[in-house]
Design a protein around this motif. Structure first.
Motif, short mmCIF file in Angstrom:
data_model
loop_
_atom_site.label_atom_id
_atom_site.label_comp_id
_atom_site.label_asym_id
_atom_site.label_seq_id
_atom_site.Cartn_x
_atom_site.Cartn_y
_atom_site.Cartn_z
N ARG A 133 -19.73 -41.93 52.76
CA ARG A 133 -20.76 -42.74 52.11
C ARG A 133 -20.32 -44.17 51.84
O ARG A 133 -21.14 -45.03 51.53
CB ARG A 133 -21.20 -42.08 50.80
N ASP A 174 -20.61 -35.87 38.95
CA ASP A 174 -21.72 -36.68 38.43
C ASP A 174 -23.07 -36.20 38.94
O ASP A 174 -24.05 -36.24 38.21
CB ASP A 174 -21.54 -38.16 38.76
N THR A 175 -23.14 -35.72 40.17
CA THR A 175 -24.42 -35.22 40.68
C THR A 175 -24.52 -33.70 40.62
O THR A 175 -25.58 -33.16 40.36
CB THR A 175 -24.67 -35.69 42.13
N SER A 176 -23.41 -33.01 40.81
CA SER A 176 -23.42 -31.54 40.85
C SER A 176 -23.23 -30.89 39.49
O SER A 176 -23.58 -29.73 39.30
CB SER A 176 -22.32 -31.02 41.78
N HIS A 184 -18.03 -28.78 47.87
CA HIS A 184 -19.44 -29.11 48.05
C HIS A 184 -20.22 -27.96 48.69
O HIS A 184 -21.45 -27.94 48.65
CB HIS A 184 -19.60 -30.40 48.88
N GLN A 217 -17.64 -30.94 37.25
CA GLN A 217 -16.71 -32.02 36.91
C GLN A 217 -15.25 -31.61 37.01
O GLN A 217 -14.91 -30.45 36.91
CB GLN A 217 -17.00 -32.50 35.48
N TRP A 258 -17.10 -42.05 43.98
CA TRP A 258 -17.85 -40.96 43.37
C TRP A 258 -16.98 -40.28 42.33
O TRP A 258 -15.79 -40.05 42.54
CB TRP A 258 -18.39 -39.98 44.40
#
Length: 133
Positions: free
Chosen positions: A63, A71-73, A103, A76, A67
């Motif tokens: 990307r 933060d998105t999933s 992921h 942590q 990251w």
């Protein structure tokens, strides 16, 4: 990666050996069990953020951005310690992982790929036994 200077301590920065893209591997390990969770990539700024925020921060090569793990999933990584290896070309980030580290949804990134066929060594057999095989 960005070209801006990092706020990383210059004494730490001098000890780092980076690849051609300015990156170095960071191995995430569960602090209390020793389980290897994942391998990520960092640059000086990602390391600075990791050391100063208490959250594992990586550079996403795909990307092209930083990251913060989870933060998105929501999965942590809370930093417990960070160690530089003897050559300065890899980090060990001991973390308290919340949820899966991979992921793909697996606990570690080394579950999804599965084991590879490898000959198991026997340290008790000694060099003579190994040579005769």
């Amino acid at each position: 990666m960005t070209d801006r200077p990092s706020a990383l301590d210059p004494d730490i920065a001098r000890r780092l050996r980076r690849d051609g893209a300015g990156l170095f591997p960071a191995i995430a390990q569960q602090y209390d069990t020793g389980e290897v969770l994942m391998l990520g990539w960092m640059d000086d700024e990602a390391l600075h953020r990791t050391l100063t925020t208490g959250r594992a921060t990586y550079w996403s090569r795909s990307r092209g951005e930083y990251w913060v793990k989870g933060d998105t999933s929501g999965h942590q990584q809370w930093v417990r310690s960070v160690a530089l290896d003897c050559d300065g070309d890899a980090l060990l980030v001991r973390v308290d992982q919340v949820g899966p580290a991979c992921h793909t949804g697996t606990h570690t990134c080394f579950e999804a790929g599965g084991p590879l066929p490898a000959r198991v060594g026997d340290r008790d057999a000694g060099p003579a036994a190994e040579a005769s095989r």
